[in-house]
Each structure stands twice: as C-alpha cells, then as structure tokens.
Design an enzyme around this catalytic site. Structure first.
Site, PDB file in Angstrom:
ATOM      1  N   GLU A 235       2.462   1.093  17.395  1.00 49.79           N
ATOM      2  CA  GLU A 235       4.225   1.837  17.375  1.00 49.79           C
ATOM      3  C   GLU A 235       3.708   3.498  17.523  1.00 49.79           C
ATOM      4  O   GLU A 235       3.826   3.704  16.062  1.00 49.79           O
ATOM      5  CB  GLU A 235       5.398   1.690  16.767  1.00 49.79           C
ATOM      6  CG  GLU A 235       6.315   0.346  15.621  1.00 49.79           C
ATOM      7  CD  GLU A 235       5.931   0.520  14.886  1.00 49.79           C
ATOM      8  OE1 GLU A 235       6.285   0.853  13.528  1.00 49.79           O
ATOM      9  OE2 GLU A 235       7.361  -0.803  14.505  1.00 49.79           O
ATOM     10  N   PRO A 236       2.449   4.055  17.911  1.00 50.95           N
ATOM     11  CA  PRO A 236       2.488   5.124  18.053  1.00 50.95           C
ATOM     12  C   PRO A 236       3.054   5.709  18.982  1.00 50.95           C
ATOM     13  O   PRO A 236       4.009   5.657  19.037  1.00 50.95           O
ATOM     14  CB  PRO A 236       0.968   5.251  18.793  1.00 50.95           C
ATOM     15  CG  PRO A 236       1.207   3.812  19.615  1.00 50.95           C
ATOM     16  CD  PRO A 236       2.129   3.273  19.118  1.00 50.95           C
TER      17      PRO A 236
ATOM     18  N   ARG B  63       8.834  22.256  12.072  1.00 55.22           N
ATOM     19  CA  ARG B  63       7.770  21.828  11.986  1.00 55.22           C
ATOM     20  C   ARG B  63       6.637  22.614  10.663  1.00 55.22           C
ATOM     21  O   ARG B  63       6.191  21.996   9.058  1.00 55.22           O
ATOM     22  CB  ARG B  63       6.375  21.430  12.476  1.00 55.22           C
ATOM     23  CG  ARG B  63       6.531  19.912  13.760  1.00 55.22           C
ATOM     24  CD  ARG B  63       5.811  19.211  14.351  1.00 55.22           C
ATOM     25  NE  ARG B  63       4.905  18.622  13.235  1.00 55.22           N
ATOM     26  CZ  ARG B  63       3.480  18.297  12.332  1.00 55.22           C
ATOM     27  NH1 ARG B  63       3.166  19.722  13.179  1.00 55.22           N
ATOM     28  NH2 ARG B  63       2.875  18.291  11.662  1.00 55.22           N
TER      29      ARG B  63
ATOM     30  N   ARG C 274       3.384  10.300  17.228  1.00 57.36           N
ATOM     31  CA  ARG C 274       2.848  11.799  17.846  1.00 57.36           C
ATOM     32  C   ARG C 274       1.716  11.326  18.690  1.00 57.36           C
ATOM     33  O   ARG C 274       0.754  12.480  19.386  1.00 57.36           O
ATOM     34  CB  ARG C 274       2.147  11.756  16.301  1.00 57.36           C
ATOM     35  CG  ARG C 274       1.272  13.318  15.913  1.00 57.36           C
ATOM     36  CD  ARG C 274       1.106  13.835  14.869  1.00 57.36           C
ATOM     37  NE  ARG C 274       1.763  13.252  13.955  1.00 57.36           N
ATOM     38  CZ  ARG C 274       2.545  14.246  13.156  1.00 57.36           C
ATOM     39  NH1 ARG C 274       2.945  15.342  13.379  1.00 57.36           N
ATOM     40  NH2 ARG C 274       3.813  13.389  12.180  1.00 57.36           N
TER      41      ARG C 274
ATOM     42  N   GLY D  69       1.959   6.167  13.410  1.00 59.80           N
ATOM     43  CA  GLY D  69       0.489   6.808  12.399  1.00 59.80           C
ATOM     44  C   GLY D  69      -1.095   7.565  12.366  1.00 59.80           C
ATOM     45  O   GLY D  69      -0.813   8.667  11.687  1.00 59.80           O
TER      46      GLY D  69
ATOM     47  N   CYS E  54      17.082  34.243  10.973  1.00 66.88           N
ATOM     48  CA  CYS E  54      17.135  34.997   9.706  1.00 66.88           C
ATOM     49  C   CYS E  54      17.080  34.127   8.634  1.00 66.88           C
ATOM     50  O   CYS E  54      17.855  33.601   7.464  1.00 66.88           O
ATOM     51  CB  CYS E  54      18.638  35.727   9.615  1.00 66.88           C
ATOM     52  SG  CYS E  54      18.791  36.621  11.331  1.00 66.88           S
ATOM     53  N   GLU E  55      15.462  33.723   8.157  1.00 61.98           N
ATOM     54  CA  GLU E  55      15.099  32.696   7.828  1.00 61.98           C
ATOM     55  C   GLU E  55      13.968  33.409   7.239  1.00 61.98           C
ATOM     56  O   GLU E  55      13.047  33.590   7.950  1.00 61.98           O
ATOM     57  CB  GLU E  55      15.075  31.483   7.675  1.00 61.98           C
ATOM     58  CG  GLU E  55      16.190  30.879   7.481  1.00 61.98           C
ATOM     59  CD  GLU E  55      17.165  30.869   6.829  1.00 61.98           C
ATOM     60  OE1 GLU E  55      16.528  29.841   5.143  1.00 61.98           O
ATOM     61  OE2 GLU E  55      18.571  29.952   6.866  1.00 61.98           O
TER      62      GLU E  55
ATOM     63  N   TYR F 136       8.275  15.672  17.891  1.00 57.75           N
ATOM     64  CA  TYR F 136       7.987  16.463  16.208  1.00 57.75           C
ATOM     65  C   TYR F 136       8.647  17.937  16.310  1.00 57.75           C
ATOM     66  O   TYR F 136       8.394  18.677  15.776  1.00 57.75           O
ATOM     67  CB  TYR F 136       7.650  15.618  14.694  1.00 57.75           C
ATOM     68  CG  TYR F 136       7.553  14.261  14.297  1.00 57.75           C
ATOM     69  CD1 TYR F 136       8.367  13.204  14.949  1.00 57.75           C
ATOM     70  CD2 TYR F 136       5.846  13.458  14.714  1.00 57.75           C
ATOM     71  CE1 TYR F 136       8.284  12.014  14.803  1.00 57.75           C
ATOM     72  CE2 TYR F 136       5.687  12.391  14.897  1.00 57.75           C
ATOM     73  CZ  TYR F 136       6.346  11.864  14.851  1.00 57.75           C
ATOM     74  OH  TYR F 136       6.632  10.379  14.696  1.00 57.75           O
TER      75      TYR F 136
HETATM   76  C1  LIG Z   1       8.039   7.432  13.041  1.00 53.66           C
HETATM   77  C2  LIG Z   1       8.088   5.708  13.113  1.00 53.66           C
HETATM   78  C3  LIG Z   1       6.458   5.759  14.408  1.00 53.66           C
HETATM   79  C4  LIG Z   1       5.467   6.594  14.626  1.00 53.66           C
HETATM   80  O1  LIG Z   1       4.841   7.558  13.538  1.00 53.66           O
HETATM   81  P1  LIG Z   1       3.951   8.124  14.646  1.00 53.66           P
HETATM   82  O2  LIG Z   1       3.104   8.864  13.423  1.00 53.66           O
HETATM   83  O3  LIG Z   1       4.266   9.180  15.454  1.00 53.66           O
HETATM   84  O4  LIG Z   1       2.690   7.731  15.307  1.00 53.66           O
HETATM   85  C5  LIG Z   1       6.206   4.408  13.888  1.00 53.66           C
HETATM   86  N1  LIG Z   1       6.539   3.391  13.479  1.00 53.66           N
HETATM   87  C6  LIG Z   1       7.627   4.337  12.671  1.00 53.66           C
HETATM   88  C7  LIG Z   1       8.861   2.625  11.190  1.00 53.66           C
HETATM   89  C8  LIG Z   1       8.419   5.100  12.352  1.00 53.66           C
HETATM   90  O5  LIG Z   1       8.905   5.850  11.600  1.00 53.66           O
END
Ligand SMILES: *Cc1c(COP(=O)(O)O)cnc(C)c1O
Length: 410
Positions: free
Chosen positions: A266-267, A305, A269, A230, A334-335, A363
């Site tokens: 869990e990075p 995005r 982005r 996140g 075409c949107e 993403y």
């Molecule tokens: C999407 C997601 C992430 C990664 O999120 P980022 O914002 O890209 O770091 C990590 N864990 C879970 C469970 C997710 O769904």
C-alpha cells in the site's frame, strides 16, 4: 526551472500562486520501479494509499497503470471508483470504519477489509449478514516495533491505536473465523510512514511470517498478506538516502519466499511524494531580529507538514541568481507555527520572486485547509509539454453564499 518540459513561471502566470504542480513522468517512473522490484514476489496487488494525494487526475493516472487503492474512508472509496479503479483492487483500511461505510463498500465491492479490532469484526459481520453477504477480511496486526520515524506517523508500536497485538492475534483469529458474515483470509501490517530503515520493516514482516505459520498450524487458511506502505523518500539531502524500491523488493522477496500467499502493498508517499512541488511567490522580505523573514504567499494551511511534523522541505528559487541568503521562510498565516524553515540558507530572493517547495506531492494538498479564510489553491498536472489544471482554485465568494445564515440572523 521546469516541471518536465513546462517552465514553472508559465504556470505561475497562467494559474497564479500558490499552486501545486505534479509530474506525471515522476509518478509513472515510481510505479514502474516498484512494480519491477516486486515482480519476483508474484505480481502483488499494489494498492495506492489514496490519502497521500486523492486528486482525481492522480488516481486516474494510477488506474491506467493498473494500480489498486488503499482507502480509509468511504469518501476515498468513491473517489477511487470514480477514477476507474476496479473494486477487486480496493482494500479498506482504518481504525474507525462505520457501519454505513462498511455497507457501502460491501455493496460496491472490494478486495478486502483490513479489520483493526474484534469489535470492528463483529460490526462488519453483522453488516454483511444483513446484506446477505460474507465480507472478505484480513486482520491488521500491531507487531509492536518502533518505526523510527516521527511519532505522529508511527503506527506499529503497542501504544498506538492501530491493529491487534501479536499476543491476541491467534485467539482473536479463532474467534472471528466463526463469525458468519466474515470471510477471514489474511493478515495485514502497516507500521508507519516515511520509513528509511528497511530492517525495522523486515523485523515486522518476519513477525507476520511467524504468525502466518502459527495461524496455519491452528487450521486457518491464510491467502493474503498485506505489507502496508511506509517506504520513505528523500527530503533533506543531508540525510542518508532512503532505501530504493529495488532494496525494498529484495527484502520482501527474502522474508516472504515461503509464505505462499497473495501479497499486497500500500505505497502512498513513495509514488507521489517527489512528484509534486508547491509553487509560491515571495510577498515581501521583512527585516528580522536574527534573519530576514521571507514571507511567501503559501502558508501552513496549504502545506501543513512543517507545522504538523516538523518536516523538512527543500526551498529553491525558480530563477536562482547564484547568490544566497540566510532567512526564516514563513507564510502569511497568523500563527508562529506557519514557518517552513528557520535559518535556512537559500537562493537570494526578493519580493515577487517565484519559489518552489520540493517533495510536496504527498500529505500536502490533501491536508490543506482554508484557515485564515484562505481559499484552497489550484493543482496542476504536467505531462511532457502538456499541462492542465486538475483542481480549480477556490474563490472567496464560496465562503459568502454557503451556508445561509440561520433564520434569526437574517
Ligand atoms: C497511510 C497508510 C499507507 C500509506 O503510507 P505511506 O507512508 O504513504 O506509504 C498505507 N497503509 C495504511 C493502512 C495507511 O494508513
């Protein structure tokens, strides 16, 4: 404009446009910075969130750096394994895992499942028992915090579909602990994406810490805490800077100091977002009622995005002349939603000019579609002065041959 030591016009000439271009150095630097920031917390498992960009060359780059993977489907699991990521470094997240997906991941091996409901836990326990196994699992908690990012990428409020509430967690943990097919050993949290406010994350992590104490008081063994991903990156230079990996690491160290667990992050982005650009060419500049329209050969099907999240992306000429213009930057789809920017001051461009859309590593390619029968585009990876196509452009021919017409139309 270059990516590492490769001029972008060379890529446009050799590969065509539009194309995604990724920098290996940028990804490696992000991994290094994050690993260094988290090292004092005891070498946590860094599980790259595959959904941010599942390109095989990117996964292989991260596998070589020793990263694990956070997967949300068996497709991502298979891609991670194929790229050489060890099963004991894979976390399986997601609110809708099927029995088939659970069985396949159990069979191939993994670090743990992050379970999102009692119903899912029951299914996992049955699947594991049928395979004569115990599934390593953590419970994903919904800490009920407002992440403060776009509503479509906030996941930690009570109204969101993700996780189990704090109020229910103690009881549910007690119930699930008795399931014979589960080896319940941890908790997990992920409150959203593109977070630029560390205090929201800290609030969530503090709640998780309290829950870990509560669970231990009830006699449960808690060996792992998964803090999710996140952390945001810098898109719009007018916004405040996103927190650095070092600030993030220091905060984690502060809140988790007494937990005595193996940490997981869990990075997604953070590792790839700034490592990619979308290289595109101006088809034409069309006069408009308010501003001229700069019509690019990339559309919302290539990079959704802006249409999906109202996301802001930097847009720059590859060969800036020093002059500027105010324009609406649009794609050919075409949107009306096929708009990258409205009333944007950009470098002066004309038909044929090359343009880069920045921060398009996460993403982006992964969400592309072939809407308007536009073939999926090339992806290119750069490494110093070397470059290679890491995904071939689709051809229109592939739409003509598959699937075959039904018999009554032949
Ligand atoms: C999407 C997601 C992430 C990664 O999120 P980022 O914002 O890209 O770091 C990590 N864990 C879970 C469970 C997710 O769904």
């Amino acid at each position: 404009m270059h990516c590492e030591r490769v001029p972008l016009p060379l890529i446009a000439e050799q590969v065509g446009t539009p194309a995604y271009v990724y920098s290996t150095a940028s990804m490696r630097n992000q991994v290094l910075a994050l690993r260094e920031a988290l090292a004092p917390t005891g070498e946590p498992l860094i599980a790259y969130a595959v959904k941010a960009n599942p390109n095989a060359a990117i996964l292989t780059t991260f596998a070589a750096e020793g990263l694990g993977a956070d997967v949300v489907s068996i497709g991502e699991y298979v891609r991670a394994r194929a790229a050489g990521i060890a099963p004991e470094k894979i976390v399986f997240s997601g609110v809708g895992k099927t029995a088939d997906e659970m069985a396949a991941a159990l069979d191939g091996g993994l670090y743990q499942f992050n379970i999102e409901s009692a119903e899912e836990a029951e299914m996992l326990s049955q699947v594991a028992q049928a395979a004569d196994k115990r599934a390593p699992a953590a419970i994903r908690i919904n800490p009920d915090v407002e992440a403060g990012s776009h509503p479509k990428i906030s996941t930690g409020a009570a109204r969101n579909k993700f996780g189990i509430s704090m109020a229910e967690a103690l009881d549910i943990f007690g119930r699930l602990d008795a399931f014979p097919g589960l080896d319940l050993r941890g908790v997990a949290v992920h409150i959203g994406s593109q977070l630029t406010n560390l205090s929201v994350l800290e609030t969530a992590f503090t709640k998780i810490g309290d829950l870990v104490s509560g669970l231990r008081d009830r006699g449960h063994e808690i060996a792992t805490v998964d803090l999710g991903g996140g952390l945001g990156i810098n898109y719009d230079p007018r916004d405040a800077l996103a927190p650095s990996p070092a600030d993030y690491g220091a905060m984690i160290r502060r809140v988790s100091a007494c937990w005595g667990v193996r940490l997981i992050v869990e990075p997604g982005r953070l590792l790839v977002g700034s490592a990619g650009v979308l290289l595109t060419r101006v088809i034409r500049v069309k006069a408009g009622a308010v501003h001229p329209f700069v019509v690019l050969d990339a559309g919302m099907n290539d990079l959704m995005r802006p249409a999906l999240y109202d996301a802001w992306h930097a847009i720059n000429a590859v060969n800036p002349t020093g002059q500027q213009m105010t324009a609406d930057i649009v794609g050919p789809v075409c949107e009306t939603g096929d708009t990258f920017a409205l009333g944007r001051i950009i470098d002066q461009v004309d038909a044929g000019s090359l343009v880069v859309i920045g921060q398009a590593g996460a993403y982006a390619a992964t969400m592309a579609s072939s809407y308007n029968s536009r073939p999926l585009i090339s992806e290119v990876m750069i490494n110093g002065e070397d470059w290679a196509i890491v995904r071939e452009r689709e051809t229109i021919q592939s739409y003509l041959v598959t699937p075959p017409l039904p018999p009554w139309l032949r």
